[in-house]
Design a protein around this motif. Sequence first.
Motif, PDB file in Angstrom:
ATOM      1  N   THR A  50       0.858  -1.184   0.000  1.00  0.00           N
ATOM      2  CA  THR A  50       0.000   0.000   0.000  1.00  0.00           C
ATOM      3  C   THR A  50       0.891   1.230   0.000  1.00  0.00           C
ATOM      4  O   THR A  50       2.049   1.177   0.415  1.00  0.00           O
ATOM      5  N   MET A  51       0.324   2.318  -0.490  1.00  0.00           N
ATOM      6  CA  MET A  51       1.060   3.584  -0.478  1.00  0.00           C
ATOM      7  C   MET A  51       0.105   4.724  -0.171  1.00  0.00           C
ATOM      8  O   MET A  51      -1.082   4.651  -0.476  1.00  0.00           O
ATOM      9  N   ALA A  52       0.645   5.749   0.463  1.00  0.00           N
ATOM     10  CA  ALA A  52      -0.075   7.007   0.656  1.00  0.00           C
ATOM     11  C   ALA A  52       0.639   8.017  -0.225  1.00  0.00           C
ATOM     12  O   ALA A  52       1.868   8.143  -0.170  1.00  0.00           O
ATOM     13  N   VAL A  53      -0.124   8.708  -1.058  1.00  0.00           N
ATOM     14  CA  VAL A  53       0.477   9.616  -2.028  1.00  0.00           C
ATOM     15  C   VAL A  53      -0.405  10.843  -2.202  1.00  0.00           C
ATOM     16  O   VAL A  53      -1.621  10.763  -2.029  1.00  0.00           O
ATOM     17  N   ARG A  54       0.191  11.966  -2.509  1.00  0.00           N
ATOM     18  CA  ARG A  54      -0.557  13.198  -2.778  1.00  0.00           C
ATOM     19  C   ARG A  54      -0.733  13.331  -4.279  1.00  0.00           C
ATOM     20  O   ARG A  54       0.147  12.984  -5.057  1.00  0.00           O
ATOM     21  N   TYR A 105      -7.003  14.626  -7.522  1.00  0.00           N
ATOM     22  CA  TYR A 105      -7.877  13.504  -7.168  1.00  0.00           C
ATOM     23  C   TYR A 105      -7.669  13.166  -5.700  1.00  0.00           C
ATOM     24  O   TYR A 105      -6.561  13.262  -5.170  1.00  0.00           O
ATOM     25  N   SER A 106      -8.733  12.741  -5.050  1.00  0.00           N
ATOM     26  CA  SER A 106      -8.659  12.303  -3.666  1.00  0.00           C
ATOM     27  C   SER A 106      -9.505  11.050  -3.507  1.00  0.00           C
ATOM     28  O   SER A 106     -10.675  11.043  -3.879  1.00  0.00           O
ATOM     29  N   VAL A 132      -4.956   8.174  -1.996  1.00  0.00           N
ATOM     30  CA  VAL A 132      -4.528   9.455  -2.560  1.00  0.00           C
ATOM     31  C   VAL A 132      -5.225  10.594  -1.835  1.00  0.00           C
ATOM     32  O   VAL A 132      -6.430  10.552  -1.613  1.00  0.00           O
ATOM     33  N   ASP A 133      -4.450  11.618  -1.464  1.00  0.00           N
ATOM     34  CA  ASP A 133      -5.061  12.804  -0.867  1.00  0.00           C
ATOM     35  C   ASP A 133      -4.663  14.030  -1.678  1.00  0.00           C
ATOM     36  O   ASP A 133      -3.630  14.048  -2.331  1.00  0.00           O
ATOM     37  N   THR A 135      -4.676  17.284  -0.322  1.00  0.00           N
ATOM     38  CA  THR A 135      -4.491  18.406   0.590  1.00  0.00           C
ATOM     39  C   THR A 135      -3.544  19.438  -0.009  1.00  0.00           C
ATOM     40  O   THR A 135      -2.419  19.110  -0.362  1.00  0.00           O
ATOM     41  N   GLY A 136      -4.028  20.655  -0.133  1.00  0.00           N
ATOM     42  CA  GLY A 136      -3.201  21.745  -0.636  1.00  0.00           C
ATOM     43  C   GLY A 136      -2.960  21.739  -2.132  1.00  0.00           C
ATOM     44  O   GLY A 136      -2.212  22.567  -2.637  1.00  0.00           O
ATOM     45  N   VAL A 137      -3.576  20.835  -2.852  1.00  0.00           N
ATOM     46  CA  VAL A 137      -3.376  20.764  -4.307  1.00  0.00           C
ATOM     47  C   VAL A 137      -4.459  21.604  -4.978  1.00  0.00           C
ATOM     48  O   VAL A 137      -5.644  21.354  -4.784  1.00  0.00           O
ATOM     49  N   PRO A 138      -4.059  22.625  -5.742  1.00  0.00           N
ATOM     50  CA  PRO A 138      -5.083  23.431  -6.426  1.00  0.00           C
ATOM     51  C   PRO A 138      -5.771  22.614  -7.512  1.00  0.00           C
ATOM     52  O   PRO A 138      -5.134  21.849  -8.230  1.00  0.00           O
ATOM     53  N   ARG A 139      -7.058  22.771  -7.569  1.00  0.00           N
ATOM     54  CA  ARG A 139      -7.829  22.073  -8.610  1.00  0.00           C
ATOM     55  C   ARG A 139      -7.604  22.794  -9.932  1.00  0.00           C
ATOM     56  O   ARG A 139      -7.607  24.012  -9.991  1.00  0.00           O
TER      57      ARG A 139
END
Length: 174
Positions: A50-54, A105-106, A132-133, A135-139
Motif C-alpha cells: 500500500t502507499m499514501a500519495v498526494r 484527485y482524492s 490518494v489525498d 491536501t493543498g493541491v489546487p484544482r
Amino acid sequence: MTGVLIAGCAHRPAPEPEAAIAPNPFGYLKRSAVCTVAPVVAGPAGRSTTMAVRSDDGLCTVAVSQPDGTAYASFLLQTLPVNGKAFIYNYNNQTLVNYTATTAYSGPDSFTVSLIPTAGGRRQSLQVTAMVDATGVPRPAPAVVPYVAPPSAGTHKAAAKKKPKHHTSGSSAS
C-alpha cells in the motif's frame, strides 16, 4: 626536514574503484510531496503493498527485486489504475513501479503488476493499493468552452429559391 617531505610523497595503494552506475534515466521526474510505501508482503494471491500519495502531479515508487537481488526480466500491467498512471522499468538491479495520481484527485486507487522472473518462469502478481489525498493541491481550472448562441427563429429563414427571369425584348434587331 627532508625525511618528512619524502614520507609525504609515499604512494598509497589506490582505493578500489566503485562500481559505475549509470544515472537513473527517469530521475528527473518529480516526486510527490507525500509518498509513503509500506513493505511488500507475500500473500495467497501474490505480493501486495500500500502507499499514501498526494495528487500533486508527482510520482511515488515501489521498488521490488527477485529473491536473488536482481530485477525481474519483464513485467506488465494486469490492471490499470483508474485515477492515475503507472510506469514500470528496471534500474540498478531493481524493478521500479511508479504511480502518479491524477492531479487533485482524492480517494483510493489500485492496480496490479505481473512480474516475470525469467523466460518460462512463473509470473508473480504485485497488487498496489494507493490512498490518494489532495491536501493543498489546487484544482485545475475547468476547460472554457465558448458559448455559441443558437440562431433565433426570426433571423434565420430559408432563402426562397427564385426562378431565373428570361428577358425578351419587344423589338427585333435589324
